[in-house]
Write a protein that holds these residues in place. Sequence first.
Motif, PDB file in Angstrom:
ATOM      1  N   GLU A 179       0.840  -1.196   0.000  1.00  0.00           N
ATOM      2  CA  GLU A 179       0.000   0.000   0.000  1.00  0.00           C
ATOM      3  C   GLU A 179       0.880   1.253   0.000  1.00  0.00           C
ATOM      4  OE1 GLU A 179      -3.905   0.520   2.365  1.00  0.00           O
ATOM      5  OE2 GLU A 179      -2.396   1.518   3.610  1.00  0.00           O
ATOM      6  N   LEU A 180       0.750   2.036  -1.033  1.00  0.00           N
ATOM      7  CA  LEU A 180       1.512   3.277  -1.175  1.00  0.00           C
ATOM      8  C   LEU A 180       0.719   4.400  -0.520  1.00  0.00           C
ATOM      9  CD1 LEU A 180       4.103   4.405  -2.570  1.00  0.00           C
ATOM     10  CD2 LEU A 180       2.663   4.894  -4.550  1.00  0.00           C
ATOM     11  N   LYS A 181       1.217   4.906   0.588  1.00  0.00           N
ATOM     12  CA  LYS A 181       0.476   5.916   1.342  1.00  0.00           C
ATOM     13  C   LYS A 181       0.748   7.319   0.793  1.00  0.00           C
ATOM     14  CE  LYS A 181       0.392   8.263   5.777  1.00  0.00           C
ATOM     15  NZ  LYS A 181       1.036   8.385   7.103  1.00  0.00           N
ATOM     16  N   LEU A 182      -0.316   7.967   0.334  1.00  0.00           N
ATOM     17  CA  LEU A 182      -0.224   9.352  -0.124  1.00  0.00           C
ATOM     18  C   LEU A 182      -0.569  10.316   1.006  1.00  0.00           C
ATOM     19  CD1 LEU A 182      -2.043   8.984  -3.574  1.00  0.00           C
ATOM     20  CD2 LEU A 182       0.394   8.697  -3.064  1.00  0.00           C
ATOM     21  N   SER A 183      -1.596   9.965   1.769  1.00  0.00           N
ATOM     22  CA  SER A 183      -2.001  10.806   2.910  1.00  0.00           C
ATOM     23  C   SER A 183      -2.881   9.994   3.830  1.00  0.00           C
ATOM     24  CB  SER A 183      -2.747  12.048   2.429  1.00  0.00           C
ATOM     25  OG  SER A 183      -3.940  11.693   1.749  1.00  0.00           O
ATOM     26  N   GLN A 184      -3.129  10.516   5.025  1.00  0.00           N
ATOM     27  CA  GLN A 184      -4.014   9.837   5.957  1.00  0.00           C
ATOM     28  C   GLN A 184      -5.049  10.817   6.491  1.00  0.00           C
ATOM     29  OE1 GLN A 184      -0.530   9.161   8.823  1.00  0.00           O
ATOM     30  NE2 GLN A 184      -2.241   9.235  10.261  1.00  0.00           N
ATOM     31  N   GLY A 185      -6.146  10.256   6.980  1.00  0.00           N
ATOM     32  CA  GLY A 185      -7.294  11.077   7.334  1.00  0.00           C
ATOM     33  C   GLY A 185      -7.053  12.106   8.415  1.00  0.00           C
ATOM     34  N   ALA A 186      -6.217  11.768   9.398  1.00  0.00           N
ATOM     35  CA  ALA A 186      -6.015  12.688  10.517  1.00  0.00           C
ATOM     36  C   ALA A 186      -5.112  13.863  10.159  1.00  0.00           C
ATOM     37  CB  ALA A 186      -5.437  11.939  11.714  1.00  0.00           C
ATOM     38  N   LYS A 187      -4.283  13.698   9.124  1.00  0.00           N
ATOM     39  CA  LYS A 187      -3.377  14.790   8.742  1.00  0.00           C
ATOM     40  C   LYS A 187      -3.076  14.744   7.240  1.00  0.00           C
ATOM     41  CE  LYS A 187       0.684  12.164  10.325  1.00  0.00           C
ATOM     42  NZ  LYS A 187       2.015  12.247  10.960  1.00  0.00           N
ATOM     43  N   PRO A 188      -4.092  14.940   6.411  1.00  0.00           N
ATOM     44  CA  PRO A 188      -3.864  14.899   4.962  1.00  0.00           C
ATOM     45  C   PRO A 188      -2.900  15.983   4.498  1.00  0.00           C
ATOM     46  CG  PRO A 188      -6.033  15.810   5.458  1.00  0.00           C
ATOM     47  CD  PRO A 188      -5.486  15.287   6.740  1.00  0.00           C
ATOM     48  N   GLY A 189      -1.969  15.600   3.623  1.00  0.00           N
ATOM     49  CA  GLY A 189      -1.021  16.577   3.096  1.00  0.00           C
ATOM     50  C   GLY A 189       0.027  17.022   4.091  1.00  0.00           C
ATOM     51  N   HIS A 190       0.234  16.248   5.160  1.00  0.00           N
ATOM     52  CA  HIS A 190       1.182  16.638   6.209  1.00  0.00           C
ATOM     53  C   HIS A 190       2.166  15.500   6.434  1.00  0.00           C
ATOM     54  CE1 HIS A 190       2.696  17.943  10.156  1.00  0.00           C
ATOM     55  NE2 HIS A 190       2.167  19.124   9.888  1.00  0.00           N
ATOM     56  N   GLY A 191       3.409  15.809   6.620  1.00  0.00           N
ATOM     57  CA  GLY A 191       4.426  14.797   6.866  1.00  0.00           C
ATOM     58  C   GLY A 191       4.505  14.424   8.334  1.00  0.00           C
ATOM     59  N   GLY A 192       5.626  13.817   8.708  1.00  0.00           N
ATOM     60  CA  GLY A 192       5.817  13.403  10.091  1.00  0.00           C
ATOM     61  C   GLY A 192       7.286  13.420  10.475  1.00  0.00           C
ATOM     62  N   ILE A 193       7.542  13.228  11.751  1.00  0.00           N
ATOM     63  CA  ILE A 193       8.905  13.263  12.284  1.00  0.00           C
ATOM     64  C   ILE A 193       9.135  12.039  13.176  1.00  0.00           C
ATOM     65  CG2 ILE A 193      10.493  14.461  13.842  1.00  0.00           C
ATOM     66  CD1 ILE A 193      10.260  15.940  11.293  1.00  0.00           C
ATOM     67  N   LEU A 194      10.259  11.360  12.956  1.00  0.00           N
ATOM     68  CA  LEU A 194      10.731  10.339  13.889  1.00  0.00           C
ATOM     69  C   LEU A 194      11.812  10.995  14.749  1.00  0.00           C
ATOM     70  CD1 LEU A 194      11.007   7.411  14.938  1.00  0.00           C
ATOM     71  CD2 LEU A 194      12.660   7.007  13.101  1.00  0.00           C
ATOM     72  N   PRO A 195      11.497  11.338  16.002  1.00  0.00           N
ATOM     73  CA  PRO A 195      12.475  12.030  16.843  1.00  0.00           C
ATOM     74  C   PRO A 195      13.700  11.164  17.116  1.00  0.00           C
ATOM     75  CG  PRO A 195      10.259  12.121  17.790  1.00  0.00           C
ATOM     76  CD  PRO A 195      10.228  11.113  16.696  1.00  0.00           C
ATOM     77  N   ALA A 196      14.829  11.813  17.293  1.00  0.00           N
ATOM     78  CA  ALA A 196      16.081  11.091  17.534  1.00  0.00           C
ATOM     79  C   ALA A 196      15.973  10.192  18.763  1.00  0.00           C
ATOM     80  CB  ALA A 196      17.231  12.086  17.700  1.00  0.00           C
ATOM     81  N   ALA A 197      15.246  10.667  19.800  1.00  0.00           N
ATOM     82  CA  ALA A 197      15.125   9.895  21.037  1.00  0.00           C
ATOM     83  C   ALA A 197      14.413   8.567  20.826  1.00  0.00           C
ATOM     84  CB  ALA A 197      14.380  10.715  22.085  1.00  0.00           C
ATOM     85  N   LYS A 198      13.524   8.500  19.842  1.00  0.00           N
ATOM     86  CA  LYS A 198      12.783   7.266  19.564  1.00  0.00           C
ATOM     87  C   LYS A 198      13.448   6.416  18.481  1.00  0.00           C
ATOM     88  CE  LYS A 198       8.150   8.858  20.884  1.00  0.00           C
ATOM     89  NZ  LYS A 198       6.731   8.988  20.452  1.00  0.00           N
ATOM     90  N   ASN A 199      14.470   6.976  17.838  1.00  0.00           N
ATOM     91  CA  ASN A 199      15.129   6.281  16.735  1.00  0.00           C
ATOM     92  C   ASN A 199      16.246   5.389  17.274  1.00  0.00           C
ATOM     93  OD1 ASN A 199      16.046   5.485  14.251  1.00  0.00           O
ATOM     94  ND2 ASN A 199      16.897   7.477  13.674  1.00  0.00           N
ATOM     95  N   THR A 200      15.846   4.289  17.878  1.00  0.00           N
ATOM     96  CA  THR A 200      16.800   3.351  18.458  1.00  0.00           C
ATOM     97  C   THR A 200      17.517   2.570  17.357  1.00  0.00           C
ATOM     98  OG1 THR A 200      15.167   1.570  18.563  1.00  0.00           O
ATOM     99  CG2 THR A 200      15.268   3.080  20.448  1.00  0.00           C
ATOM    100  N   PRO A 201      18.639   1.932  17.675  1.00  0.00           N
ATOM    101  CA  PRO A 201      19.324   1.111  16.658  1.00  0.00           C
ATOM    102  C   PRO A 201      18.411   0.056  16.043  1.00  0.00           C
ATOM    103  CG  PRO A 201      20.779   1.471  18.529  1.00  0.00           C
ATOM    104  CD  PRO A 201      19.441   2.049  18.913  1.00  0.00           C
ATOM    105  N   GLU A 202      17.524  -0.512  16.844  1.00  0.00           N
ATOM    106  CA  GLU A 202      16.605  -1.531  16.334  1.00  0.00           C
ATOM    107  C   GLU A 202      15.637  -0.943  15.313  1.00  0.00           C
ATOM    108  OE1 GLU A 202      14.133  -5.026  18.448  1.00  0.00           O
ATOM    109  OE2 GLU A 202      13.478  -3.011  19.007  1.00  0.00           O
ATOM    110  N   ILE A 203      15.015   0.183  15.663  1.00  0.00           N
ATOM    111  CA  ILE A 203      14.072   0.836  14.760  1.00  0.00           C
ATOM    112  C   ILE A 203      14.802   1.358  13.524  1.00  0.00           C
ATOM    113  CG2 ILE A 203      12.583   2.874  14.507  1.00  0.00           C
ATOM    114  CD1 ILE A 203      11.587   2.350  17.344  1.00  0.00           C
ATOM    115  N   ALA A 204      16.009   1.891  13.718  1.00  0.00           N
ATOM    116  CA  ALA A 204      16.792   2.405  12.591  1.00  0.00           C
ATOM    117  C   ALA A 204      17.115   1.298  11.594  1.00  0.00           C
ATOM    118  CB  ALA A 204      18.077   3.047  13.103  1.00  0.00           C
ATOM    119  N   ALA A 205      17.433   0.108  12.088  1.00  0.00           N
ATOM    120  CA  ALA A 205      17.750  -1.012  11.198  1.00  0.00           C
ATOM    121  C   ALA A 205      16.528  -1.422  10.375  1.00  0.00           C
ATOM    122  CB  ALA A 205      18.255  -2.193  12.022  1.00  0.00           C
TER     123      ALA A 205
END
Length: 390
Positions: free
Chosen positions: A112-138
């Motif tokens: 499924e190729l996501k173009l937008s979602q209902g709660a925030k159409p046309g808006h991007g997102g951020i993965l904060p550094a604090a949540k970007n663990t080595p496991e998630i990064a891999a």
Amino acid sequence: MFPAHVKLEDLRVNVGSSRCKQPYSASIYNISAMSYGSLSKTAVTALSAGAKLGKFAHNTGEGGVSPFHIEGGGDLIWQIGTGYFGCRDSKGNFSETLFEEQVAHPNIKMVELKLSQGAKPGHGGILPAAKNTPEIAAIRKVLPHTTVASPPGHSAFSDQFTMLLFIEKLRVLSQGKPIGIKLCIGNKQEFERLCQEMMHNQIFPDFITIDGAEGGTGAAPLEFTDSLGMPLYDALAYVQNMLQKYKLRDEIKVIAAGKIITGVDIIKAIALGADMCYSARGMMFALGCIQALQCDSGRCPVGIATQDENLYKGLDVADKRVRVANFHGNTIKSTIEVMEACGFGSLENITPDKIFRRVESGQTRSYKELYFDATDSGNILSKGHQLIYN
């Protein structure tokens, strides 16, 4: 007067257009997109295992396919967003090689190729550094301990035609698995232009997921959540009209998402043009969500929306997978019971003229009158603009 008889096997939908080599037989009710990282590893494993037990599908969310999705053993719908997590190169662009490697996994049934979602159409997102663990990064193919942005739009295509070419590329790289798109309808002209391109070029996605503005997430600006995007029922009716107008309906399945919890919710969505549905919050409740409203804090008390081991280890996968499967099974059972009571012998019998809404005291209107017979008098903004719905 004469209730129908509906078999459980009748409530499955074959997803795959004439261009698809590996069609997928899907349940009409599946787990909506929720990423590992937003959810804990035990929550993701329980959802996937519940999907396997109940024979339905689990959308990975745009965070990529994690080992916990695979561990659960359920059928997966791999969602790819603008960050191309799991199939991105070092510069954040789409990687054909990584996509081809990942999509070959037998658990991945659709993309499924996501173009937008209902709660925030046309808006991007951020993965904060604090949540970007080595496991998630891999999993996401990014550098650990760095802030990673998902931009508002895709870099792999820039308009309707180039998007269709990209869809065709994904179909070839996946050896013919169903490829779809997900969006929240904003500017109607954009979607009609897409239908025109599909008809003219005879290239189309195998499915289109319509996310209503009712869709929720803790990671959206309040103005977007409250005011942007078309409500689900209006959007489904519009998409149904457009696909029929351009003679595309037989090729494309439609998935509805947005506060679909009960059997009656499923029937209403089908009446307006959906072939199948997603549920996020319903599956969250099955996991044990108590709506503590601490999803963004990392302190979810029931171990669902957290990466704190002391919290998520309390979520018993063996128990919750059964609850997820039971919720799905009983919702399907409810759908069958209502269909039978209404005389709907098959999904095709669920039509908009059979569903009614009270519009004011002493007056009711069918969905056909409300959504299909009325002419569209709304203002359509120019290309590239979102519409604001109040």
